[in-house]
Design an enzyme around this catalytic site. Structure first.
Site, PDB file in Angstrom:
ATOM      1  CD  GLU A 173     -46.349 -57.854  35.355  1.00 32.25           C
ATOM      2  OE1 GLU A 173     -46.964 -57.322  34.421  1.00 32.25           O
ATOM      3  OE2 GLU A 173     -45.401 -57.297  35.946  1.00 32.25           O
ATOM      4  CG  HIS A 198     -44.347 -51.516  45.324  1.00 36.30           C
ATOM      5  ND1 HIS A 198     -44.934 -50.352  44.882  1.00 36.30           N
ATOM      6  CD2 HIS A 198     -43.542 -51.926  44.305  1.00 36.30           C
ATOM      7  CE1 HIS A 198     -44.501 -50.070  43.660  1.00 36.30           C
ATOM      8  NE2 HIS A 198     -43.656 -51.005  43.286  1.00 36.30           N
TER       9      HIS A 198
HETATM   10  C1  LIG Z   1     -47.441 -54.305  35.914  1.00 35.77           C
HETATM   11  C2  LIG Z   1     -46.132 -53.994  36.538  1.00 35.77           C
HETATM   12  N1  LIG Z   1     -45.155 -54.910  36.528  1.00 35.77           N
HETATM   13  C3  LIG Z   1     -43.969 -54.668  37.110  1.00 35.77           C
HETATM   14  C4  LIG Z   1     -43.708 -53.478  37.709  1.00 35.77           C
HETATM   15  C5  LIG Z   1     -42.352 -53.210  38.375  1.00 35.77           C
HETATM   16  N2  LIG Z   1     -41.624 -52.202  37.611  1.00 35.77           N
HETATM   17  C6  LIG Z   1     -41.676 -50.913  37.929  1.00 35.77           C
HETATM   18  S1  LIG Z   1     -40.878 -49.965  36.835  1.00 35.77           S
HETATM   19  C7  LIG Z   1     -40.406 -51.292  35.912  1.00 35.77           C
HETATM   20  C8  LIG Z   1     -39.593 -51.085  34.688  1.00 35.77           C
HETATM   21  C9  LIG Z   1     -40.257 -50.141  33.750  1.00 35.77           C
HETATM   22  O1  LIG Z   1     -39.446 -49.943  32.646  1.00 35.77           O
HETATM   23  P1  LIG Z   1     -39.835 -48.925  31.496  1.00 35.77           P
HETATM   24  O2  LIG Z   1     -41.222 -49.144  31.082  1.00 35.77           O
HETATM   25  O3  LIG Z   1     -38.804 -48.988  30.447  1.00 35.77           O
HETATM   26  O4  LIG Z   1     -39.819 -47.506  32.236  1.00 35.77           O
HETATM   27  P2  LIG Z   1     -38.564 -46.801  32.930  1.00 35.77           P
HETATM   28  O5  LIG Z   1     -38.614 -47.158  34.377  1.00 35.77           O
HETATM   29  O6  LIG Z   1     -37.341 -47.282  32.260  1.00 35.77           O
HETATM   30  O7  LIG Z   1     -38.791 -45.353  32.706  1.00 35.77           O
HETATM   31  C10 LIG Z   1     -40.874 -52.468  36.488  1.00 35.77           C
HETATM   32  C11 LIG Z   1     -40.625 -53.817  35.960  1.00 35.77           C
HETATM   33  C12 LIG Z   1     -44.747 -52.535  37.699  1.00 35.77           C
HETATM   34  N3  LIG Z   1     -44.613 -51.351  38.276  1.00 35.77           N
HETATM   35  N4  LIG Z   1     -45.930 -52.824  37.119  1.00 35.77           N
END
Ligand SMILES: Cc1ncc(C[n+]2csc(CCOP(=O)(O)OP(=O)(O)O)c2C)c(N)n1
Ligand SMILES: Cc1ncc(C[n+]2csc(CCOP(=O)(O)OP(=O)(O)O)c2C)c(N)n1
Ligand SMILES: [Mg+2]
Ligand SMILES: [Mg+2]
Lengths: 332, 327, 327, 332
Positions: free
Chosen positions: B60, B129
């Protein structure tokens, strides 16, 4: 077929336990989807496809003295550290007895002091500096504990990953950074998240080893993790381990993955589903039989069923308890 | 006039601005192929391509910071925070950079960036959220904070935000996305930033609100009207800097003031609204200035009875209004 | 009693707590060998060694986050932000993590971390070494925010903060560091968090303040006393959660209220103080609730005439007090 | 003596210009310390020791189309991009005419649209994502501009460095990350900041090249920077360049460096002071003569003296102007 696990010092019982935890995580997860789709619980976020990486990793730690700072997919890890099907379903139903948060947090926001699992939040990678802080504290207190922390490959782009890893590198702290690279961050594919060859390549910038491993093979994950944990316990500092995995289901119950990846790709990945693969290995080396497998499936399903019934019936927290635990409740 | 949803108003405003100005582009997490996790940017990737609807890496502070750099250059980026709760990692870029660029450069540089963020609860979003994050930013000179409550205002104010030559934090209540529908003209229009809107006239008491709570207040006001009590309802819309003139005039006109917001009470936006009134028209008041807000707990829990306890609703608001009217 | 400076009070409190509790340790930028850029940790590295006075890499989110992890484990870290202005990069760790750990875990985990941050201006620090950042954090349930103004309170409250089982943001006004001296007992003592302090009695008007401005208010009150006007001066000390009881009682006792802070006005801490009074004792007031604050600009400029224009001083405060007294 | 600069395509005039800018930066900096020590200006933060790295780097850019997002030590860079001694001293005295900020910011918070220098702040590395955003914007507009951004080695530990570099890597943007490694972050030595061998090693984690260069040699810095700029302009993406330098004076006028480094170490470093070293090279290749050097010193000192007199006499901003430029001033 070569017996890999004995070479690693794992007994037959231990690999059967591994298989049990992998299956437990999978079945609890599947149950949660069912409950979600039937309108009984509002949210699920899955471990499916990543159980081998998680269970293989967790087995390399000492559950009596190490700590884990997991991320939301780590059902396999927290199961190994003691979280039961009942605990997990109490959390899914947001019931008072949920040991993670008393129903305050979404499911998969793991935490529990008795299990040595640090409470986690939703903003990704905030747990990374926490793990570093726990490792620092442990060393200050003269404990030989090692701390596990994990995150997705997309999340390895957050500042907190970088800052936490660097701190640990400088202070040579006993913490393992475990990246579960499942190729997607919600809809965004790896190629739009990073330009490096491997997330493990980032370790060089922090002055400690980075290792990439096949996340569908729990024994391989165990092997590299064990090495890292031993190094950490010996005072040799952190390791970054990247497990290559795949998320077999949508990101969460709110996601529709058809918009960003083809069914063929998912089907292809399912062929490498680590659970049947590990079963096959266990059979080949003669540890698992059809009968034992049936028994284990039954046992796991009993646990999941009982947990579901229990959790569904369990009471909600009282509305007024919303006001508790903002600050320490002082004896008045 | 067409009836559209709150979130369609977002999408339409983005699309129309992208069509009319090549300098407008979007960046954020999952805003492209996926069209946003709420689908606010649905269809835009297909229409404008990957160069103008950018799926950014998960970071972000970079999303804000890259947008700020592009805005300083002269583009009109619209950055999305996937959930307002995650804006916390970008606070330094927003508060110390975007909001201070014009001032610190003595007007040489400026930063026309829009940062969209879905906020608020009542959606089983739990602690991370569901947050209301406005108060943190309603104390940052150089930044504008808006939080419209109707599709009409959403569309008109998002366009104004994109046209604005200063940074705008654009807060969208996620519970309103599909719940709230309303009329929107076919023709191009904007709604000015900086002006509150008296959305209901009444002479017995004045209620200030915004976002989802504004709609609950309107429902409560209708109910109270059946009992012969007429409520003036002010939709604040722009939360920072506040429209002091409208607030003062409205407070004076009825002499009884209630401020309603979903966010925690202590240090919430309501305190500034109250302070303005206490400073400017204390002697026009017939009752203490009341605030009805979320409880002072870290954020709303997931468990349904707790979420319900946390959230205000038309009934709770009706009670507070009735008591004030009877004061 | 010994007379010591405001910053010596910080150092003494840290040293005594480190002596009495092995779990107390310090981390931050330049806190070790250099003893801090303000020298608040002077001598501690020599006395307690590099393991308990940690020169951390330059990364505030990690400093906060590592401290939080250590605190959750059971240690008592005292993290230093070199300047409060730079706390912005650590907001997510402080607001979403430290402040919510106890709540989100249903009381299973807690986070006894102290985050010290030198804030405030009047030191030629310009836009990024002069900020008042308290308002951003005075809306975060789970966190406590304190800002003492005298050496006695600094020492006593810093000890309380270290003993506290919840996270405390400890704000030190950097202009006070060497300017303000005061008596401090030789023996061990603490000052409770959560209680405002009536530091001057008076029946004509009540002024609420904290930090450097508290001292200016005291000077103005002395001057006004020469004209026969008696000012009650309340040092808020704990900024969040506010001591409502003391605030309400003090406001009632004189009926005339002025709130003075260095920070910007709109959305500043004064708005909550005002709102509490407007809600709880409106009919005890003889005058509108006044706020005298910094102007609503992004931060104070470097150039001397501008810094002076931004900062309040005893004269400006005296004027406002006199007008209110005569109201 | 080998003529290095011709081999790099630099004319004699260009290297003389380089020398001029290095000297200008040094002399302005020294003047500011004098003014500070005599109580005339409240604050200085220096470029001393880093001029070669800065000027060598800046020369690789096109001052008519590229942008710079510098950090506070980059007096050499902004001088090359057009900032004069008068501009810099107006800023030191916080006068209304200061083009950086009209006296609003501390000195060395550079910025000026006419010079293509983005306005900067104090929190370190916030400029890194800005540079990436400018590069993105430039590419969107079809310009072939390249963006320069810089920071210290300690600052490379900030999340914004990581997040910005990663974004640039994924999008292959024309931006150069220039780390001026002067071995200290205020009092904290390199060994307590990072555990990696070289800051340049971090580039691999972002999928682009990382290069380490001797920051005391402006021609070497120019060479690697030129290569990087050419690559960027050709669409081949970012480069991270680490210049090894040394800060010859305390961190700032508020610092006392005797508490954290020995005088011997500083004296040793002064032997590699890049300004006399470059003068020596220029003399050896016959570009600089004693006479020319004297003339240049005189010219620079005249500029600095004039600038000092002018800036000291120049009017302050009006007190009320504190209220201007919070938002766009609308025609009423
Ligand atoms: C700081 C932050 N930004 C956005 C989100 C929303 N969000 C939750 S999971 C995710 C994707 C995460 O991807 P990755 O790190 O590859 O983990 P995966 O879910 O694929 O295991 C996002 C964008 C969040 N939880 N925290
Ligand atoms: C976010 C942030 N934290 C702390 C500071 C205070 N500070 C200013 S310069 C500095 C050291 C920077 O060291 P380095 O990055 O190595 O650059 P150098 O000054 O050595 O050139 C610190 C800690 C700051 N400006 N910004
Ligand atoms: Mg992933
Ligand atoms: Mg340095």
């Amino acid at each position: 077929m070569e017996n890999k696990h004995r070479a690693l010092g794992l007994s037959d019982q231990q690999v059967m336990d591994m298989y049990y935890y992998m299956m437990l995580a999978r079945r609890v997860d599947e149950r949660m989807w069912l409950l979600n789709r039937s309108g009984k619980i509002p949210f699920v976020i899955s471990c499916q496809g990543q159980e081998a990486a998680q269970v293989g990793a967790a087995f390399a730690f000492d559950r009596t003295k190490d700590f884990v700072c997991p991320y939301y997919r780590d059902m396999g890890v927290v199961a190994v550290f003691g979280m039961t099907a009942k605990d997990l379903l109490l959390s899914a139903f947001a019931k008072a007895e949920d040991p993670n948060s008393g129903g305050r947090q979404m499911p998969s926001h793991f935490g529990g002091k008795k299990y040595r699992i640090l409470t986690g939040s939703s903003p990704v990678t905030t747990q990374v500096p926490h793990a570093v802080g726990m490792a620092l504290a442990g060393r200050m207190e003269g404990k030989d504990l090692v701390v596990y922390t994990s995150f997705g490959e997309g999340s390895s782009n957050q500042g907190d990953f970088h800052e936490g890893a660097n701190f640990a590198g400088v202070h040579k702290l006993p913490v393992i950074f475990f990246c579960e690279n499942n190729k997607y961050a919600i809809s965004v594919p790896l190629s739009k998240q990073v330009a490096c060859e491997s997330i493990a390549d980032r370790a060089i910038g922090y002055g400690f080893p980075g290792v990439r491993v096949d996340g569908n093979d729990p024994l391989e994950v165990y092997r590299v993790m064990k090495e890292a944990v031993d190094r950490a316990r010996d005072g040799l500092g952190p390791t970054l381990i990247e497990a290559e995995t795949y998320r077999l289901v949508p990101h969460s119950s709110d996601d529709d993955d058809r918009s960003y990846r083809s069914r063929e790709e998912v089907e292809e990945a399912k062929k490498k589903d680590p659970i049947p693969l590990f079963a096959q290995y266990l059979k080949e080396v003669g540890v698992l039989t059809e009968k034992k497998e049936r028994e284990m499936v039954e046992k796991v399903m009993d646990e999941v069923n009982e947990a579901t019934v229990y959790a569904e019936k369990a009471p909600y927290p009282s509305p007024e308890s919303t006001l508790l635990h903002v600050y320490e409740e002082k004896q008045k | 006039m067409a009836v559209i949803s709150y979130i369609e108003a977002v999408t339409q405003a983005l699309r129309e601005e992208m069509l009319s100005d090549q300098k407008v582009f979007i960046l954020g997490e999952d805003v492209g192929v996926r069209g946003g996790v709420f689908r606010a940017t649905a269809g835009l990737y297909e229409e404008f391509g990957a160069d103008r609807v950018i799926d950014a890496p998960l970071a972000e502070s970079a999303i804000a910071g890259v947008a700020i750099g592009a805005a300083a250059y002269g583009m009109r980026p619209v950055a999305e925070m996937q959930f307002a709760d995650f804006i916390m990692t970008a606070v330094n870029q927003i508060v110390n950079e975007a909001a201070k660029m014009r001032y610190r450069s003595n007007g040489d540089w400026n930063c026309p960036v829009v940062i969209r963020a879905p906020y608020g609860g009542g959606v089983h979003g739990a602690l991370y959220h569901s947050q209301s994050i406005e108060a943190m930013f309603c104390h940052v000179p150089g930044l504008k904070v808006v939080a419209p409550s109707t599709p009409y205002d959403v569309k008109g104010m998002l366009k104004s935000a994109i046209h604005d030559n200063d940074p705008v934090l654009f807060l969208e209540h996620k519970r309103c996305y599909r719940l709230i529908k309303g009329e929107v003209p076919e023709s191009d229009y904007t709604v000015p930033i900086g002006k509150a809107d008296i959305k209901r006239d009444g002479s017995d008491l004045t209620v200030f609100s915004y976002g989802l709570m504004f709609h609950y207040v309107m429902q409560a006001a209708e109910k109270l009207a059946l009992e012969g009590v007429q409520t003036q309802v002010v939709d604040l819309r722009t939360l920072y800097p506040l429209d002091r003139e409208t607030i003062i005039a409205a407070a004076k006109s009825t002499g009884k003031v209630l401020i309603v917001h979903e966010d925690n009470k202590e240090g919430g936006l309501g305190s500034e609204v109250s302070a303005v009134i206490a400073e400017e028209c204390l002697f026009d008041l017939d009752a203490p200035i009341q605030r009805l807000c979320g409880p002072d707990v870290p954020a709303m829990p997931y468990s349904p009875p707790m979420e319900k306890f946390f959230m205000l609703n038309p009934d709770k608001i009706y009670q507070a209004m009735k008591e004030l009217a009877e004061f």
